[in-house]
Enzyme design. Sequence first.
Site, short mmCIF file in Angstrom:
data_model
loop_
_atom_site.label_atom_id
_atom_site.label_comp_id
_atom_site.label_asym_id
_atom_site.label_seq_id
_atom_site.Cartn_x
_atom_site.Cartn_y
_atom_site.Cartn_z
N GLU A 17 10.76 1.00 9.63
CA GLU A 17 10.42 2.11 8.91
C GLU A 17 8.67 2.28 8.16
O GLU A 17 8.40 2.65 8.18
CB GLU A 17 10.94 2.89 7.88
N HIS A 22 22.05 9.94 3.63
CA HIS A 22 21.64 10.39 4.72
C HIS A 22 21.57 12.06 3.80
O HIS A 22 20.90 12.76 4.38
CB HIS A 22 21.89 10.87 5.67
#
Lengths: 332, 327
Positions: B60, B129
């Site tokens: 990322e 998440h």
Amino acid sequence: MTEWFASSDGEISSEQALDIYRVMLTIRSFESAAADLLAGGRLPGFLHLSIGQEGVAAGVCSALGPEDGITTTHRGHGHCIAKGGSVDRMMAELFGRGEGYCKGRSGSMHIMDADAGILGAHAIVGAGLPMAVGAAYSAKVRGERRVAVAFFGEGAVGEGVFHESLNLAALWSLPVVFVCENNRYAELSHVSMHLSAKHVADFGAPYGIPAATLDGNDVLAVASAARKAVGRARDGGGPTLLEFETYRWRGHFEGDPQRYRSRDEVASWQARDPVARFQERLEAGFAVDVAELDRIEREASTAVERAVEWAESLPPAPPTSLLEDVYRSGSA
Amino acid sequence: MPQLKYWQAINQAMAEELERDPATCLLGEDVGAAGGAFGASAKLQERFGEWRVRDTPISEATIVGAALGASMSGLRPIVEVMFFDFMAVAMDQVVNQAAKISFMSAGKYHAPMVVRTMAGTGRGTGPQHGQNLEGWLAHVPGLKVVWASEPADAKGLLKSAIRDDDPVVVIESLALWSRRGEVPEDPDHLVPIGRAAIRRAGRDVTVVSWGAAVHRALAAAAELEPEVDVEVVDLRSLSPLDREGLFASVEKTGRLVVVHEAVGSFGPGAEIASLAADECFDALRAPVRRVTPPFAPVPFPPQLEKAYFPQVTDIVAAVRDVTRRAA
């Protein structure tokens, strides 16, 4: 692999060699002036100087054109000068003057110049590597022959983005050259305390990237290796990792008491001064006379003196500039 | 006007912008061959090629940093960060680099890039998440932050973000992924960044929200009718924030409730309450109330999610509470 990067006679012309010499002396002069100004209380902020490492900046950037991009670090003055940054605007930035590269708001660690392809000095260790990879991706998508160079210290190998960037650049075969200045210290810690591998170049092989460890204080060796790596990238051959062994003469920052190393160690590296070595080489190998070298030295120091004089005479950056450029498309 | 699902509106926005400008590209984990972990980039690689719609490693920080470098070198990248929580991995590039490029270069460089990310809230995604971290992003000068609650805005805000010359974080809601709505076909359907929308006009209380919580605010307003006439403001853009729109509504109603799915402490609701207190002090007839999750990580099982995230009954209770106070 090291042999492939080795320099050969005649590769660098006398004219190019003198340009490189001028860049090295400009860097040394700039860094020395900045050190004195900070010590004398005339400059605000922090300074991380690159005295002793001029060979890498000057050698690598001699292989680049204005269209090529670089990213550099908190110790980035040398790279910016070598890539064509203006010493006037750099010095104005160090002084916190509105005419500086960032209108005097960001300082020594954040020189950027879109016209010279300086994508920026970024003061988070390793941060410039992904950006150089992105610049190279852009060149590939747009079908341009531009190359990107990421300068970083061996301390950046401890950051995940070093490995991620090598992986991505190799996977996509991007025109980027990773240039590690192994100056033996990550901030205050010797390389033996922070690096598992013997050489940073050892990290090339696992990613399938050609890599070599070379003498960073031999500017001709640097220039030659950079030409090969840049040429390879430009021709679609993909990334290269070049590790240059060099040494940081000054502390991590100006004012660093440097309790972590001995004077003997510093002296042993000062005996391998990249500037003095190149001067000898110019006299012997390129038959340049001493008067010419003296003239270049005087011009370099005069340019820096003028930059200091000009920058210091300017008014400080006004508080009204605080909100400028926060957004390109108007403020929030 | 055609009906599209929220994710289809996102897909259409990207397809139109990739078509419109060859400098636009999409990078991210699984965005190419797989068409996106949740289908947002379905068929885009087929149409625009493997270089402009590019699968990346699970890196990322580096893919956001690469998008930044590309945005400074002629491209207008969209990066997908699969879950909002994963933004934490990319935060150095977002906060320390992308947000400051324009400032640090005195405007000579800029970063026309978009980071799309997904709030997994309400779908059993749990502590790593399911977080809502919009307050982190809206706190950073140089970033813009938007969040659509309807398919039409999902398209219009994303298109505005792609055409914007600053870095914009576009947050999407998994909870709204299949929500249907009318979406304009106009290829220049742009929802301006920084403008709130009044989803329901009312006189008694202003309820400000964004993302999936807007729909619970609307359900609460329906339940309170005719007892309390609630105005529901969908902020749509956290940064820049539509101060004028917020103030106009609070001046009218004199009461403010902020509902969000990020935890309350140091959260966006505190900023909104403070702005209202500063600017609308004389109009306010009750203290500003925030309806937020407790100060704890996000749980995964349905009964705990329900207890954790603000529900319609919580909003109804907060609205009743502010209306009971002084006239």
